[in-house]
Each structure stands twice: as structure tokens, then as C-alpha cells.
Design a protein around this motif. Structure first.
Motif, PDB file in Angstrom:
ATOM      1  N   PHE A 165       0.832  -1.199   0.000  1.00 59.41           N
ATOM      2  CA  PHE A 165       0.000   0.000   0.000  1.00 59.41           C
ATOM      3  C   PHE A 165       0.871   1.255   0.000  1.00 59.41           C
ATOM      4  N   GLY A 166       1.991   1.206   0.723  1.00 57.76           N
ATOM      5  CA  GLY A 166       2.898   2.346   0.725  1.00 57.76           C
ATOM      6  C   GLY A 166       3.500   2.597  -0.640  1.00 57.76           C
ATOM      7  N   ARG A 167       3.676   1.538  -1.426  1.00 59.45           N
ATOM      8  CA  ARG A 167       4.229   1.712  -2.764  1.00 59.45           C
ATOM      9  C   ARG A 167       3.285   2.481  -3.687  1.00 59.45           C
ATOM     10  N   PHE A 168       1.987   2.385  -3.418  1.00 61.27           N
ATOM     11  CA  PHE A 168       1.034   3.125  -4.244  1.00 61.27           C
ATOM     12  C   PHE A 168       1.214   4.635  -4.090  1.00 61.27           C
ATOM     13  N   ASP A 196       2.239  -0.047 -12.869  1.00 60.34           N
ATOM     14  CA  ASP A 196       3.297  -0.980 -12.484  1.00 60.34           C
ATOM     15  C   ASP A 196       3.086  -1.548 -11.092  1.00 60.34           C
ATOM     16  N   ALA A 197       2.486  -0.773 -10.203  1.00 61.43           N
ATOM     17  CA  ALA A 197       2.295  -1.225  -8.827  1.00 61.43           C
ATOM     18  C   ALA A 197       1.063  -2.099  -8.653  1.00 61.43           C
ATOM     19  N   LEU A 198       0.258  -2.281  -9.703  1.00 67.43           N
ATOM     20  CA  LEU A 198      -0.944  -3.101  -9.569  1.00 67.43           C
ATOM     21  C   LEU A 198      -0.623  -4.579  -9.396  1.00 67.43           C
ATOM     22  N   GLY A 199       0.492  -5.008  -9.925  1.00 64.74           N
ATOM     23  CA  GLY A 199       0.856  -6.419  -9.842  1.00 64.74           C
ATOM     24  C   GLY A 199       2.201  -6.603  -9.175  1.00 64.74           C
ATOM     25  N   LEU A 200       2.580  -7.863  -9.015  1.00 65.69           N
ATOM     26  CA  LEU A 200       3.889  -8.200  -8.483  1.00 65.69           C
ATOM     27  C   LEU A 200       4.899  -8.079  -9.615  1.00 65.69           C
ATOM     28  N   ASP A 201       5.669  -7.002  -9.616  1.00 64.55           N
ATOM     29  CA  ASP A 201       6.601  -6.782 -10.705  1.00 64.55           C
ATOM     30  C   ASP A 201       7.940  -7.455 -10.413  1.00 64.55           C
ATOM     31  N   ALA A 202       8.884  -7.234 -11.312  1.00 63.49           N
ATOM     32  CA  ALA A 202      10.189  -7.882 -11.185  1.00 63.49           C
ATOM     33  C   ALA A 202      10.910  -7.457  -9.906  1.00 63.49           C
ATOM     34  N   ARG A 203      10.750  -6.205  -9.501  1.00 64.58           N
ATOM     35  CA  ARG A 203      11.421  -5.745  -8.279  1.00 64.58           C
ATOM     36  C   ARG A 203      10.847  -6.434  -7.049  1.00 64.58           C
ATOM     37  N   ASP A 204       9.518  -6.598  -7.021  1.00 66.09           N
ATOM     38  CA  ASP A 204       8.904  -7.308  -5.897  1.00 66.09           C
ATOM     39  C   ASP A 204       9.416  -8.737  -5.803  1.00 66.09           C
ATOM     40  N   LEU A 205       9.434  -9.417  -6.957  1.00 67.72           N
ATOM     41  CA  LEU A 205       9.868 -10.807  -6.952  1.00 67.72           C
ATOM     42  C   LEU A 205      11.345 -10.930  -6.617  1.00 67.72           C
ATOM     43  N   ALA A 206      12.160  -9.960  -7.060  1.00 67.22           N
ATOM     44  CA  ALA A 206      13.593 -10.022  -6.775  1.00 67.22           C
ATOM     45  C   ALA A 206      13.894  -9.752  -5.301  1.00 67.22           C
ATOM     46  N   ASN A 207      13.152  -8.808  -4.694  1.00 66.52           N
ATOM     47  CA  ASN A 207      13.419  -8.433  -3.306  1.00 66.52           C
ATOM     48  C   ASN A 207      12.736  -9.354  -2.303  1.00 66.52           C
ATOM     49  N   VAL A 239      -3.154  -8.213  -3.065  1.00 63.32           N
ATOM     50  CA  VAL A 239      -4.597  -8.077  -3.295  1.00 63.32           C
ATOM     51  C   VAL A 239      -5.231  -7.206  -2.211  1.00 63.32           C
ATOM     52  N   LEU A 240      -4.853  -7.427  -0.952  1.00 64.62           N
ATOM     53  CA  LEU A 240      -5.409  -6.612   0.129  1.00 64.62           C
ATOM     54  C   LEU A 240      -4.993  -5.148  -0.012  1.00 64.62           C
ATOM     55  N   ALA A 241      -3.764  -4.927  -0.444  1.00 66.13           N
ATOM     56  CA  ALA A 241      -3.319  -3.539  -0.661  1.00 66.13           C
ATOM     57  C   ALA A 241      -4.106  -2.888  -1.786  1.00 66.13           C
ATOM     58  N   LEU A 242      -4.385  -3.649  -2.846  1.00 70.49           N
ATOM     59  CA  LEU A 242      -5.203  -3.124  -3.937  1.00 70.49           C
ATOM     60  C   LEU A 242      -6.597  -2.740  -3.445  1.00 70.49           C
TER      61      LEU A 242
END
Length: 336
Positions: free
Chosen positions: A15-18, A94-105, A121-124
């Protein structure tokens, strides 16, 4: 409870990323960013609501004329909610889904994949709820108060109008959000993660361009609502905003039209009382004074069946959009 803590932490993180994108300072405080976004979303509703004070303040407006006038403004509120929430989703593309940065970190951490997806999903849903309420809270209270300010419908009926206004505008906003989410997920499913990153920027650009154009066309579309209902224009009736106007009217219009207090408006009756002092028991003057109300009521009753028909499309469209969004979102992220 311990298994739920990672999900809550991930939800807070996502949610903070939004709140951190190209439109906001990446080094700013999250609470300040949230306040800025909420205040910015409240501006369109506040601007529309203030204009209504002058539109409905004249006691010369017959009660049923208010029902016809309100179709124009209901369309505006619903269309603004739908387009703005779709635009919010697009700007957060870009923040709507799990992007490459999310998966990498987050991928290497000992977190189950379900926790990652549940947190996103809860953050969305949190973003949708906060932003949609910020956009529609003020109009939900201001519009019914201004619309029927001179008609003594009572507090319970006024509260019901506020609830219906909030429900339809929030539903329209959620529909617009779901359409963008479904479109993004469809692109991810069909193109795959690698090609998706290539096409994503172009898709986001054209969506923003189209939505901004639609936003500025809302007043033009609102002015054509009543003629479209009377002429049964297929192109105009295909507007999703008009479907939600129909649902709004199906929940409130017949009750207001059948309320005897609507016709016994005390301030509107001032002109009848004045006439009686000047020329008591004059059928001609009675007919002249009653003509606007009779004409408006007859015109409203002619378009009410079309409004009910269009209103049935709103829950179907809402359910379909969210079903596709959820299905494609899960399938797209299952590949990742």
C-alpha cells in the motif's frame, strides 16, 4: 495469528508503494503523500457539489423538474468516479501487480507465494476503498441536500438518497478500476512477463490519453442523457455511466415520484397561495401554474422504463468486470 502477520506487513508495504510514483516525491512522508492524494481526489466532487447550490436554489423549479435536472448531474458524478478511478489504476499501472522488483526483493525471503499474492490483493482493495471514498464522500452528502433542498422529503428519505448516491458512485468507481485491472492482467496473460514489460509502457500511455480525453468529454455526455433516453439511441445507451444512472434512478425515482409531499412542496406552493390572493378560484391560472409540473412528470415517466432497463445492466457489468479481473489477475501471477 503468526501466519497472518507477514500478510499484514506485506499489505502495508504494498500500500505504501502506491503512494510513491512519478507524481509524488519518492522521499516524502507516506502520511503526507496520502493526505495529498486524498485531498486531490476530493477536489472534483467538491467542485461539482458547489455548483449545485445555484442550480437547485430557485423555488420556481417544479418538483418533477428536479428529477429531470438531476439525471444530468447524476451522470456527471458517476462518470467522474468511473473515469478518475480508472485513471488512478492506470497511473499505478506498475504497482498493480507483483513486478520484477517485488519478486527479486521478496522472492528469496521465506514467504509463501500465497502471502505475497494476498498482501498485494489486500493492498489493492485498500487503495480502491480509500481513494474511492475520498472521491465520492463529499458529493454523497452534498448532492441530495442541494437537489431536494426545497422539497420536504424528510430526513429518512434524504439519508436513503445519500446511501444510494454513495453506493452507485462507489460502484461505478470500482467498475472503472476493475476494467483497467482486467485489461492489464489480460495483457500479462496473453503476452507473457517479458513481452508484457515491452508493451506495458505503450498500453499505459494510450490508456491515460484516452481516460483524460473522456474526463473532459463528461459534460458533453451528461447533456445528452435525457435526449438519448427519449430517442433510445443505441450508441448513447451503450455508455457504462448511463447504466449506473439507471440503477440510481431505479432505487430512488419511483419512490420520489410517488411521494405526495413532493407535489405539496411548501415553497413551491407559495406561488399558488399568492395567486389565490390575487385571483381566487381561477382555473386558467391554476392550469398555467400546474403546467410545468405536469409536463415534467409526464416526460420523466416516459423515460423511466428506459432507465430501469439500463439500470439492470449495471450489476451485470460490475460482476463481469470483477470476475474477469480476479480470474486474469490470478492466472497472470500464477505464471510468475
Amino acid at each position: 495469528m503468526p501466519s497472518q502477520r507477514p500478510v499484514s506487513l506485506l499489505t502495508s508495504h504494498f500500500f505504501g508503494r502506491f503512494l510513491y510514483n512519478d507524481l509524488l516525491s519518492p522521499n516524502g512522508d507516506s502520511q503526507a503523500n496520502l493526505a495529498l492524494v486524498v485531498a486531490g481526489l476530493a477536489v472534483p466532487g467538491l467542485w461539482l457539489s458547489l455548483g449545485l447550490v445555484f442550480s437547485y436554489s430557485s423555488p420556481f423549479i417544479a418538483p418533477s423538474e428536479r428529477l429531470l435536472m438531476a439525471l444530468h448531474h447524476k451522470y456527471q458524478f458517476i462518470a467522474v468516479s468511473m473515469v478518475v478511478m480508472a485513471l488512478v489504476a492506470t497511473l499505478q499501472w506498475d504497482a498493480l501487480g507483483l513486478d520484477a522488483r517485488d519478486l527479486a526483493n521478496l522472492g528469496p525471503l521465506p514467504l509463501p507465494p500465497r502471502a505475497l499474492l494476498a498482501g498485494k490483493v489486500l493492498a489493492l482493495l485498500m487503495m480502491l476503498a480509500v481513494f474511492a471514498v475520498a472521491l465520492n464522500a463529499i458529493p454523497s452528502l452534498a448532492f441530495p441536500a442541494a437537489w431536494l433542498s426545497l422539497v420536504p422529503i424528510g430526513i429518512p428519505r434524504a439519508l436513503w438518497l445519500s446511501v444510494v448516491h454513495a453506493g452507485t458512485t462507489l460502484g461505478a468507481g470500482a467498475f472503472g478500476f476493475a476494467c483497467v485491472l482486467a485489461l492489464r492482467s489480460l495483457l500479462l496473460v496473453t503476452a507473457g512477463p517479458r513481452l508484457f514489460r515491452t508493451l506495458s509502457t505503450a498500453a499505459q500511455f494510450f490508456l491515460v490519453l484516452g481516460l483524460v480525453t473522456l474526463f473532459f468529454l463528461i459534460p458533453s455526455g451528461a447533456s445528452r442523457v435525457l435526449p438519448a433516453l427519449e430517442r433510445q439511441s443505441p450508441a448513447s445507451l451503450a455508455s457504462p455511466a448511463l447504466w449506473f444512472v439507471g440503477a440510481y434512478e431505479a432505487l430512488t425515482g419511483p419512490g420520489l415520484l410517488g411521494d405526495p409531499r413532493l407535489l405539496a412542496d411548501m415553497r413551491y406552493s407559495i406561488w399558488v397561495a399568492t395567486r389565490r390572493r390575487v385571483a381566487a378560484d381561477s382555473p386558467v391560472i391554476d392550469e398555467i401554474l400546474a403546467r410545468p409540473e405536469k409536463g415534467a412528470r409526464a416526460r420523466y415517466e416516459r423515460v423511466l422504463p428506459a432507465l430501469r432497463h439500463e439500470g439492470r445492466k449495471a450489476p451485470v457489468a460490475f460482476g463481469t468486470a470483477w470476475a474477469l479481473a480476479v480470474l486474469l489477475y490470478v492466472v497472470g501471477h500464477a505464471r510468475q
